[in-house]
Design a protein around this motif. Structure first.
Motif, PDB file in Angstrom:
ATOM      1  N   SER A 168       0.841  -1.197   0.000  1.00  0.00           N
ATOM      2  CA  SER A 168       0.000   0.000   0.000  1.00  0.00           C
ATOM      3  C   SER A 168       0.870   1.238   0.000  1.00  0.00           C
ATOM      4  N   ILE A 169       0.341   2.301  -0.603  1.00  0.00           N
ATOM      5  CA  ILE A 169       1.019   3.578  -0.666  1.00  0.00           C
ATOM      6  C   ILE A 169      -0.043   4.663  -0.734  1.00  0.00           C
ATOM      7  N   GLU A 170       0.279   5.831  -0.268  1.00  0.00           N
ATOM      8  CA  GLU A 170      -0.686   6.930  -0.236  1.00  0.00           C
ATOM      9  C   GLU A 170      -1.006   7.394  -1.657  1.00  0.00           C
ATOM     10  N   ASP A 171      -2.301   7.669  -1.900  1.00  0.00           N
ATOM     11  CA  ASP A 171      -2.795   8.138  -3.208  1.00  0.00           C
ATOM     12  C   ASP A 171      -2.402   7.174  -4.322  1.00  0.00           C
ATOM     13  N   ARG A 172      -2.637   5.926  -4.085  1.00  0.00           N
ATOM     14  CA  ARG A 172      -2.249   4.903  -5.056  1.00  0.00           C
ATOM     15  C   ARG A 172      -3.139   4.975  -6.289  1.00  0.00           C
ATOM     16  N   ILE A 173      -2.528   4.948  -7.459  1.00  0.00           N
ATOM     17  CA  ILE A 173      -3.253   4.973  -8.733  1.00  0.00           C
ATOM     18  C   ILE A 173      -3.593   3.542  -9.115  1.00  0.00           C
ATOM     19  N   VAL A 174      -4.860   3.302  -9.398  1.00  0.00           N
ATOM     20  CA  VAL A 174      -5.328   1.964  -9.763  1.00  0.00           C
ATOM     21  C   VAL A 174      -5.865   1.912 -11.184  1.00  0.00           C
ATOM     22  N   HIS A 210      -7.902   9.428 -10.821  1.00  0.00           N
ATOM     23  CA  HIS A 210      -8.500   9.987  -9.611  1.00  0.00           C
ATOM     24  C   HIS A 210      -9.130   8.921  -8.724  1.00  0.00           C
ATOM     25  N   ILE A 211      -9.319   7.724  -9.237  1.00  0.00           N
ATOM     26  CA  ILE A 211      -9.981   6.657  -8.486  1.00  0.00           C
ATOM     27  C   ILE A 211      -9.010   6.079  -7.463  1.00  0.00           C
ATOM     28  N   ARG A 212      -9.525   5.818  -6.271  1.00  0.00           N
ATOM     29  CA  ARG A 212      -8.728   5.251  -5.190  1.00  0.00           C
ATOM     30  C   ARG A 212      -9.386   3.967  -4.673  1.00  0.00           C
ATOM     31  N   TYR A 220     -36.946   9.393   1.821  1.00  0.00           N
ATOM     32  CA  TYR A 220     -36.109  10.098   0.851  1.00  0.00           C
ATOM     33  C   TYR A 220     -34.653  10.040   1.300  1.00  0.00           C
ATOM     34  N   VAL A 221     -33.756   9.936   0.335  1.00  0.00           N
ATOM     35  CA  VAL A 221     -32.330   9.791   0.601  1.00  0.00           C
ATOM     36  C   VAL A 221     -31.592  10.972  -0.016  1.00  0.00           C
ATOM     37  N   PHE A 222     -30.546  11.452   0.700  1.00  0.00           N
ATOM     38  CA  PHE A 222     -29.799  12.635   0.285  1.00  0.00           C
ATOM     39  C   PHE A 222     -28.306  12.340   0.324  1.00  0.00           C
ATOM     40  N   LEU A 223     -27.590  12.897  -0.631  1.00  0.00           N
ATOM     41  CA  LEU A 223     -26.140  12.764  -0.712  1.00  0.00           C
ATOM     42  C   LEU A 223     -25.503  13.894   0.081  1.00  0.00           C
ATOM     43  N   ASP A 224     -24.806  13.562   1.168  1.00  0.00           N
ATOM     44  CA  ASP A 224     -24.246  14.562   2.071  1.00  0.00           C
ATOM     45  C   ASP A 224     -22.754  14.800   1.860  1.00  0.00           C
ATOM     46  N   HIS A 225     -21.993  13.749   1.685  1.00  0.00           N
ATOM     47  CA  HIS A 225     -20.535  13.885   1.565  1.00  0.00           C
ATOM     48  C   HIS A 225     -20.037  12.829   0.585  1.00  0.00           C
ATOM     49  N   ILE A 226     -19.153  13.243  -0.312  1.00  0.00           N
ATOM     50  CA  ILE A 226     -18.593  12.307  -1.294  1.00  0.00           C
ATOM     51  C   ILE A 226     -17.142  12.679  -1.526  1.00  0.00           C
ATOM     52  N   SER A 227     -16.306  11.671  -1.683  1.00  0.00           N
ATOM     53  CA  SER A 227     -14.874  11.901  -1.876  1.00  0.00           C
ATOM     54  C   SER A 227     -14.283  10.694  -2.583  1.00  0.00           C
ATOM     55  N   TRP A 228     -13.244  10.953  -3.368  1.00  0.00           N
ATOM     56  CA  TRP A 228     -12.521   9.853  -4.014  1.00  0.00           C
ATOM     57  C   TRP A 228     -11.559   9.177  -3.045  1.00  0.00           C
ATOM     58  N   ASP A 229     -11.206   9.848  -1.971  1.00  0.00           N
ATOM     59  CA  ASP A 229     -10.346   9.264  -0.947  1.00  0.00           C
ATOM     60  C   ASP A 229     -11.196   8.642   0.157  1.00  0.00           C
ATOM     61  N   ASN A 230     -10.646   7.637   0.780  1.00  0.00           N
ATOM     62  CA  ASN A 230     -11.359   6.987   1.870  1.00  0.00           C
ATOM     63  C   ASN A 230     -11.426   7.916   3.082  1.00  0.00           C
TER      64      ASN A 230
END
Length: 500
Positions: free
Chosen positions: A292-298, A304-306, A331-341
């Motif tokens: 594993s390594i930080e900001d690993r490109i897959v 941008h995908i992690r 009803y469902v709402f999107l509150d927070h989204i990120s490409w990083d965990n």
């Protein structure tokens, strides 16, 4: 250029059809067109177009309507345009005033629609639609119980159940392996070497030797095996790293000989930067024997995908955007989204505060899984009179009362509803595989999925209301109620007879 147009006041009965007739007012697309507040977000959409000259852009209703149709029907970009061209209801939904046998826009325009319509705009539209529905329901309750509502307004209490959870929207990429990524990176460097050499081959007649056939054979020799030993895989990775190192050195030599990176397209130049970063990461992993390594490109095409480690039984690791969502009143709402965990427990306070700003009061209870139930969140909820689901911290008691067990079962049953929403989004809609390639268009696609899920819920409730109203005014409804009462009484008598 965005040309300001008058608000479309065309009703379904006024939509022009070449073969005569009228659009049905109870059609689902006609009902959805009335629900969505198109005109309230036109100004924000028009502000994107700063140029005065040029061809006029498509309207906001056409852009957003096309994205909703694509998500609702689950079709591709080309098929979405064909469906709109063939269906007059879809043409009315996107704002056309008359039926046309020609395509309203090219399928490639859907990519531009996803770029222009921001994820935040879609989220605000989603909240606006649901808020209008909730306010109309509250007005009906006020008319039915006016005195009780006045008492409740004087004393603002916690109301409602808020459900929070997080999940991942996997992207459309192949399962990444270190050897596979290096093989793809090697092939891209070979293509770049060919382009740069052709631009300076007059000055330098000796083309660099890339050994591409030998490198491919060595890759396939390991990739085609069902079971590969770790030493064998490590040896193959080392060879691919050596090939990439040689190719990158050749690219530098060609640049020194007069080749310019301007010969490359924007996509090829971006790929060269990604390959250099992949080589750096894989070389570090090889030398330090790490996994594993930080900001690993897959993915080379979508850097941008992690990897999102979730610990599920079926998929321990998913590759896409991680999001946290809130659910209440269906009803469902999107509150927070990120490409990083990220740790979703840190979103509980902001989600509860967003619920209060949205409804005007705190929830009565918050239903979450184990990761949210830390001491900080528990104390924060306790100060505001919010009950958080799950057992208390510390050693469990020896004797648990029946009421506590029943409350725990009820909390878990309530929390399952957001899991069902995630399942609906991944099986019925596009949350299970996001086909958009760019980071911002992918986020827009995910936000559109949440919007369409709420529109589907709202549409089903409206149709169920029409269904109940129809049977109330017919003679079938009293007979239906009497039959249910008869079956209930018969079952009670049968149980009494069996117990006796």
């Amino acid at each position: 250029m965005y040309r300001k147009q008058k608000q479309q006041d065309t009703q379904a009965e006024e939509f022009e059809l070449p073969f005569g007739g009228k659009l049905a007012a109870d059609n689902r697309w006609v009902i959805l067109a009335k629900i969505i507040p198109w005109t309230e977000f036109v100004a924000e959409y028009a502000a994107i177009f700063t140029e005065v000259l040029g061809a006029p852009a498509k309207t906001f209703r056409m852009a957003l309507g096309a994205l909703i149709i694509k998500e609702k029907l689950g079709t591709s970009d080309r098929e979405t345009v064909e469906q709109i061209r063939e269906n007059p209801y879809l043409q009315y939904f996107i704002g056309m005033s008359a039926y046309s046998n020609h395509s309203p826009f090219d399928p490639s325009m859907l990519v531009h629609f996803r770029e222009r319509i921001d994820m935040n705009l879609v989220n605000r539209l989603n909240q606006k639609i649901v808020k209008q529905v909730l306010e109309s329901q509250e007005e009906e309750e006020v008319k039915a119980k006016k005195s009780e509502v006045e008492d409740s307004k004087s004393e603002v209490k916690n109301r409602g159940k808020l459900i929070l959870d997080a999940s991942c929207a996997p992207a459309d990429i192949s399962y990444p392996t270190d050897l596979g990524l290096l093989n793809q990176a090697r092939k891209h460097t070979e293509t770049i070497i060919d382009i740069l050499y052709n631009s300076v081959k007059v000055k330098n007649s000796n083309k660099p030797r890339t050994y591409r056939k030998i490198a491919r054979k060595e890759y396939l020799l390991v990739a085609r095996k069902k079971k590969v030993k770790s030493a064998e895989r490590r040896k193959a990775i080392k060879k691919q790293l050596q090939y990439i190192k040689r190719n990158l050195a050749y690219i530098q030599q060609l640049m020194n000989a007069g080749a310019s990176l301007l010969e490359l397209s924007n996509r090829q130049y971006k790929m060269l930067l990604v390959v250099a970063e992949v080589y750096r990461q894989q070389l570090w992993l090889y030398e330090h024997e790490k996994r594993s390594i930080e900001d690993r490109i897959v993915s080379l095409s979508q850097p941008h995908i992690r990897p999102i480690v979730r610990g599920k039984a079926a998929k321990n690791t998913e590759f896409g955007a991680k999001f946290s969502a809130s659910y209440f009143n269906g009803y469902v709402f999107l509150d927070h989204i990120s490409w990083d965990n990220f740790n979703e427990s840190g979103d509980l306070k902001s989600q509860v505060e967003a619920y209060k700003n949205y409804t005007g009061y705190y929830p009565e209870s918050v239903h979450v899984d184990k990761i949210y139930r830390n001491r900080e969140n528990r104390d924060w909820c306790k100060e505001r009179g919010i009950r958080i689901s799950g057992p208390p911290l510390g050693r469990p008691p020896k004797n648990v009362s029946k009421e506590t067990k029943k409350q725990a079962q009820e909390d878990e049953r309530i929390r399952n509803s957001i899991e069902g929403k995630f399942g609906q989004g991944k099986r019925r809609f596009s949350l299970g595989r996001v086909m958009a390639k760019l980071p911002h268009t992918s986020l827009t696609s995910i936000a559109i999925s949440f919007l369409v899920m709420n529109l589907s819920t709202l549409l089903s409730r409206l149709l169920w209301g029409f269904f109940c109203q129809f049977f109330r005014i017919t003679s079938f409804f009293p007979w239906f109620i009497s039959e249910i009462d008869y079956l209930v009484k018969f079952r009670q008598q049968k149980l009494i007879f069996i117990s006796a």
